[in-house]
Design a protein around this motif. Structure first.
Motif, PDB file in Angstrom:
ATOM      1  N   VAL A   1       0.840  -1.206   0.000  1.00  0.00           N
ATOM      2  CA  VAL A   1       0.000   0.000   0.000  1.00  0.00           C
ATOM      3  C   VAL A   1       0.872   1.252   0.000  1.00  0.00           C
ATOM      4  O   VAL A   1       0.614   2.203  -0.750  1.00  0.00           O
ATOM      5  N   LEU A   2       1.915   1.261   0.808  1.00  0.00           N
ATOM      6  CA  LEU A   2       2.823   2.412   0.813  1.00  0.00           C
ATOM      7  C   LEU A   2       3.517   2.568  -0.540  1.00  0.00           C
ATOM      8  O   LEU A   2       3.722   3.692  -1.011  1.00  0.00           O
ATOM      9  N   SER A   3       3.882   1.458  -1.158  1.00  0.00           N
ATOM     10  CA  SER A   3       4.542   1.531  -2.466  1.00  0.00           C
ATOM     11  C   SER A   3       3.617   2.089  -3.538  1.00  0.00           C
ATOM     12  O   SER A   3       4.067   2.813  -4.427  1.00  0.00           O
ATOM     13  N   CYS A   4       2.337   1.759  -3.460  1.00  0.00           N
ATOM     14  CA  CYS A   4       1.384   2.216  -4.472  1.00  0.00           C
ATOM     15  C   CYS A   4       0.917   3.646  -4.246  1.00  0.00           C
ATOM     16  O   CYS A   4       0.781   4.409  -5.201  1.00  0.00           O
ATOM     17  N   TRP A   5       0.624   4.010  -3.002  1.00  0.00           N
ATOM     18  CA  TRP A   5       0.000   5.299  -2.748  1.00  0.00           C
ATOM     19  C   TRP A   5       0.911   6.342  -2.114  1.00  0.00           C
ATOM     20  O   TRP A   5       0.499   7.471  -1.924  1.00  0.00           O
ATOM     21  N   ALA A   6       2.141   5.966  -1.802  1.00  0.00           N
ATOM     22  CA  ALA A   6       3.085   6.951  -1.258  1.00  0.00           C
ATOM     23  C   ALA A   6       4.471   6.722  -1.848  1.00  0.00           C
ATOM     24  O   ALA A   6       5.443   6.484  -1.133  1.00  0.00           O
ATOM     25  N   PRO A   7       4.591   6.791  -3.188  1.00  0.00           N
ATOM     26  CA  PRO A   7       5.885   6.517  -3.810  1.00  0.00           C
ATOM     27  C   PRO A   7       6.963   7.540  -3.427  1.00  0.00           C
ATOM     28  O   PRO A   7       8.143   7.183  -3.346  1.00  0.00           O
ATOM     29  N   ASP A   8       6.559   8.773  -3.186  1.00  0.00           N
ATOM     30  CA  ASP A   8       7.549   9.771  -2.778  1.00  0.00           C
ATOM     31  C   ASP A   8       8.127   9.437  -1.400  1.00  0.00           C
ATOM     32  O   ASP A   8       9.322   9.593  -1.168  1.00  0.00           O
TER      33      ASP A   8
END
Length: 124
Positions: A56-63
């Motif tokens: 989920v972090l990789s998809c929605w918080a790439p920065d």
């Protein structure tokens, strides 16, 4: 409906008095099933839960995942390596907890239900 003698619903064997000696062990089996279910759910939740958080972090918080934490090491790489650690810890914890909680219950149920001498070497 199946009216065949000796059979209940869906072809299951009807209650027979020869099974009466197994009834006191029902509570032991329920306890064993409950302990195994708790162990299985908690270890699965630990391993898969941490992986889902990572995805989920990789998809929605790439920065955020691309931010550097030390030199060329990004937060995403660090959390990826942490996934391996979490998986190995979950497997280790599962094995150790099974030895302490589930295996003694299974051994006790086996000793009560399987007569001594019958299949003595098979259940090890």
């Amino acid at each position: 409906m199946n009216d065949a003698p000796g059979h209940g619903w869906f072809g299951d064997a009807a209650w027979d008095e020869s099974y009466a000696h197994q009834a006191p062990h029902h509570d032991d089996l329920a306890t064993l099933r409950s302990a195994y279910r708790l162990l299985r759910r908690s270890s699965t939740l630990a391993a898969l839960g941490s992986f889902v958080v990572y995805v989920v972090l990789s998809c929605w918080a790439p920065d955020l995942m691309g931010s550097r934490i030390a030199g060329e090491l990004s937060l995403g790489m660090a959390l990826g390596v942490l996934q391996l650690v979490v998986t190995f810890v979950a497997v280790f914890w599962y094995g150790r907890s099974a030895e302490r909680s589930v295996d003694p219950l299974a051994r006790a149920v086996r000793e009560r239900t399987v007569p001594a001498g019958r299949n003595a070497g098979a259940a090890r």
